[in-house]
Design a protein around this motif. Structure first.
Motif, PDB file in Angstrom:
ATOM      1  N   PRO A 107     -11.461   1.412  -5.557  1.00 13.54           N
ATOM      2  CA  PRO A 107     -10.370   1.977  -4.770  1.00 13.54           C
ATOM      3  C   PRO A 107     -10.882   2.564  -3.453  1.00 13.54           C
ATOM      4  O   PRO A 107     -11.959   3.174  -3.427  1.00 13.54           O
ATOM      5  N   ILE A 108     -10.132   2.365  -2.377  1.00 11.88           N
ATOM      6  CA  ILE A 108     -10.489   3.023  -1.122  1.00 11.88           C
ATOM      7  C   ILE A 108      -9.561   4.211  -0.850  1.00 11.88           C
ATOM      8  O   ILE A 108      -9.873   5.079  -0.050  1.00 11.88           O
ATOM      9  N   LEU A 109      -8.404   4.250  -1.531  1.00  7.89           N
ATOM     10  CA  LEU A 109      -7.520   5.417  -1.460  1.00  7.89           C
ATOM     11  C   LEU A 109      -7.111   5.782  -2.877  1.00  7.89           C
ATOM     12  O   LEU A 109      -6.639   4.928  -3.631  1.00  7.89           O
ATOM     13  N   THR A 110      -7.292   7.045  -3.231  1.00 12.65           N
ATOM     14  CA  THR A 110      -6.961   7.514  -4.574  1.00 12.65           C
ATOM     15  C   THR A 110      -6.165   8.811  -4.490  1.00 12.65           C
ATOM     16  O   THR A 110      -6.620   9.782  -3.872  1.00 12.65           O
TER      17      THR A 110
ATOM     18  N   MET B 250      -2.248   7.304  -8.018  1.00  6.39           N
ATOM     19  CA  MET B 250      -2.124   6.005  -7.346  1.00  6.39           C
ATOM     20  C   MET B 250      -3.488   5.592  -6.818  1.00  6.39           C
ATOM     21  O   MET B 250      -4.273   6.430  -6.360  1.00  6.39           O
ATOM     22  N   GLU B 251      -3.770   4.298  -6.885  1.00  8.04           N
ATOM     23  CA  GLU B 251      -5.004   3.757  -6.319  1.00  8.04           C
ATOM     24  C   GLU B 251      -4.686   2.521  -5.488  1.00  8.04           C
ATOM     25  O   GLU B 251      -3.850   1.702  -5.873  1.00  8.04           O
ATOM     26  N   LEU B 252      -5.357   2.405  -4.353  1.00  8.30           N
ATOM     27  CA  LEU B 252      -5.276   1.201  -3.532  1.00  8.30           C
ATOM     28  C   LEU B 252      -6.684   0.654  -3.369  1.00  8.30           C
ATOM     29  O   LEU B 252      -7.592   1.368  -2.932  1.00  8.30           O
ATOM     30  N   THR B 253      -6.893  -0.606  -3.740  1.00  3.40           N
ATOM     31  CA  THR B 253      -8.195  -1.235  -3.562  1.00  3.40           C
ATOM     32  C   THR B 253      -8.181  -2.080  -2.297  1.00  3.40           C
ATOM     33  O   THR B 253      -7.129  -2.460  -1.780  1.00  3.40           O
ATOM     34  N   LYS B 254      -9.351  -2.369  -1.794  1.00  3.21           N
ATOM     35  CA  LYS B 254      -9.504  -3.063  -0.516  1.00  3.21           C
ATOM     36  C   LYS B 254      -8.819  -4.426  -0.544  1.00  3.21           C
ATOM     37  O   LYS B 254      -9.038  -5.230  -1.442  1.00  3.21           O
TER      38      LYS B 254
ATOM     39  N   ASN C 242     -18.017   3.622   4.674  1.00  2.00           N
ATOM     40  CA  ASN C 242     -18.306   4.056   3.308  1.00  2.00           C
ATOM     41  C   ASN C 242     -18.413   5.577   3.172  1.00  2.00           C
ATOM     42  O   ASN C 242     -19.026   6.082   2.242  1.00  2.00           O
ATOM     43  N   HIS C 243     -17.798   6.303   4.118  1.00  2.50           N
ATOM     44  CA  HIS C 243     -17.771   7.760   4.030  1.00  2.50           C
ATOM     45  C   HIS C 243     -16.555   8.204   3.223  1.00  2.50           C
ATOM     46  O   HIS C 243     -15.457   7.682   3.412  1.00  2.50           O
TER      47      HIS C 243
ATOM     48  N   ASN D 276      -5.328   8.776  11.285  1.00  2.42           N
ATOM     49  CA  ASN D 276      -5.284   7.561  12.094  1.00  2.42           C
ATOM     50  C   ASN D 276      -6.668   7.222  12.626  1.00  2.42           C
ATOM     51  O   ASN D 276      -7.060   6.053  12.669  1.00  2.42           O
ATOM     52  N   LYS D 277      -7.405   8.245  12.993  1.00  2.00           N
ATOM     53  CA  LYS D 277      -8.738   8.037  13.566  1.00  2.00           C
ATOM     54  C   LYS D 277      -9.716   7.469  12.546  1.00  2.00           C
ATOM     55  O   LYS D 277     -10.630   6.715  12.894  1.00  2.00           O
ATOM     56  N   ILE D 278      -9.538   7.803  11.252  1.00  2.00           N
ATOM     57  CA  ILE D 278     -10.462   7.302  10.227  1.00  2.00           C
ATOM     58  C   ILE D 278      -9.938   6.049   9.528  1.00  2.00           C
ATOM     59  O   ILE D 278     -10.584   5.537   8.615  1.00  2.00           O
TER      60      ILE D 278
END
Length: 267
Positions: free
Chosen positions: A6-9, A28-32, A71-72, A85-87
């Motif tokens: 996941p990139i957003l959790t 909720m999870e969103l994967t790349k 990967n931060h 928005n910047k990240i």
């Protein structure tokens, strides 16, 4: 093929307004590379979830984490929309928020501010670095507008575009910030069937072209079932069900809460 990480959790996020619990313990999870839909009846809390994910609202409890392109890891609960928005997290809104009295090109250019290499002194003295910056941005704007079929209207005022093209321009502007995650809040709202069909194709195209992860809210079930790989169903601020579109269509609880017998039958 999408990575499984996941990139957003969102972990147990809740939000309370004046004693009213609008969203409760949502996970909720969103994967790349995923294209995910968020659906549910009116008042289910969909836009509230979007507002928490995009920094408009701060969750009362729970945590939202995000892994950027470098990967931060970021804890984004209290970040502003501009910081997000910047990240790499961009969104559109249910009600179009273009700068109506600016040109089509300038609406897109504004979103590229964070990419500018020239500093204020370069801009003030119109240095070669400033000119190079301007050329880069102009080329990127034209390239994006061409992808969206808006190149010939770059000098028109945004408010003079037909409704469907204003919707396209808003998505185009969101992409100009080079996001990793794109949140689309009812992108087909107000569109006719032909415009909706074109939008389905456009969303699928930009997901692949820009290697995006997309989460969208949408009431048009044909659009949702046609392009989303996975769905979250909200009801009264809670996740009622999650799964592939075909699984959601057959889920009795979802049918009862939202889709109705015709949608469940695939009609």
């Amino acid at each position: 093929m999408s990575e499984k990480r996941p990139i957003l959790t969102a972990s147990d996020i809740s939000i309370v307004f004046g004693g009213l619990r609008a969203v409760s313990d949502l996970n909720m999870e969103l994967t790349k590379g995923e294209l995910v839909g968020l659906i549910g009846p009116n008042g289910a809390g969909k836009t509230t979830v979007f507002n928490m994910l995009s920094g408009v609202y701060t969750p009362t409890s729970g945590q939202i984490t995000y892994i950027d392109k470098k990967n931060h890891l970021h804890i984004v609960n209290k970040m502003t929309p501009a910081q997000l928005n910047k990240i790499g997290i961009a969104r559109t809104f249910q009600n179009i928020r273009l700068f109506g009295n600016l040109t089509v090109a300038d609406n897109v250019r504004i979103a590229m501010h964070a990419q500018r290499k020239a500093n204020p002194l370069h801009i003030l003295f119109r240095t070669s670095k400033f000119r190079k910056d301007e050329e880069m941005m102009t080329n990127q704007v034209r390239s994006l507008l061409k992808l969206f079929g808006l190149a010939e209207k770059e000098n028109e005022l945004a408010k003079n575009l037909p409704y469907g093209e204003q919707r396209k321009l808003e998505i185009c502007r969101a992409l100009a910030s080079q996001p990793q995650i794109l949140l689309l809040d009812e992108p087909a709202a107000g569109m006719n069937p032909q415009e909706t069909k074109e939008l389905m194709e456009l969303i699928s195209f930009i997901r692949k072209e820009f290697h995006l992860t997309i989460l969208l809210i949408e009431h048009d079930m044909k659009l949702v079932m046609g392009i989303c790989e996975r769905l979250y169903v909200l009801n009264y601020g809670r996740v009622l069900a999650t799964g592939k579109p075909e699984e959601i269509q057959q889920n009795p609880e979802v049918i009862k809460a939202y889709l109705g017998a015709d949608a469940a039958g695939g009609k």
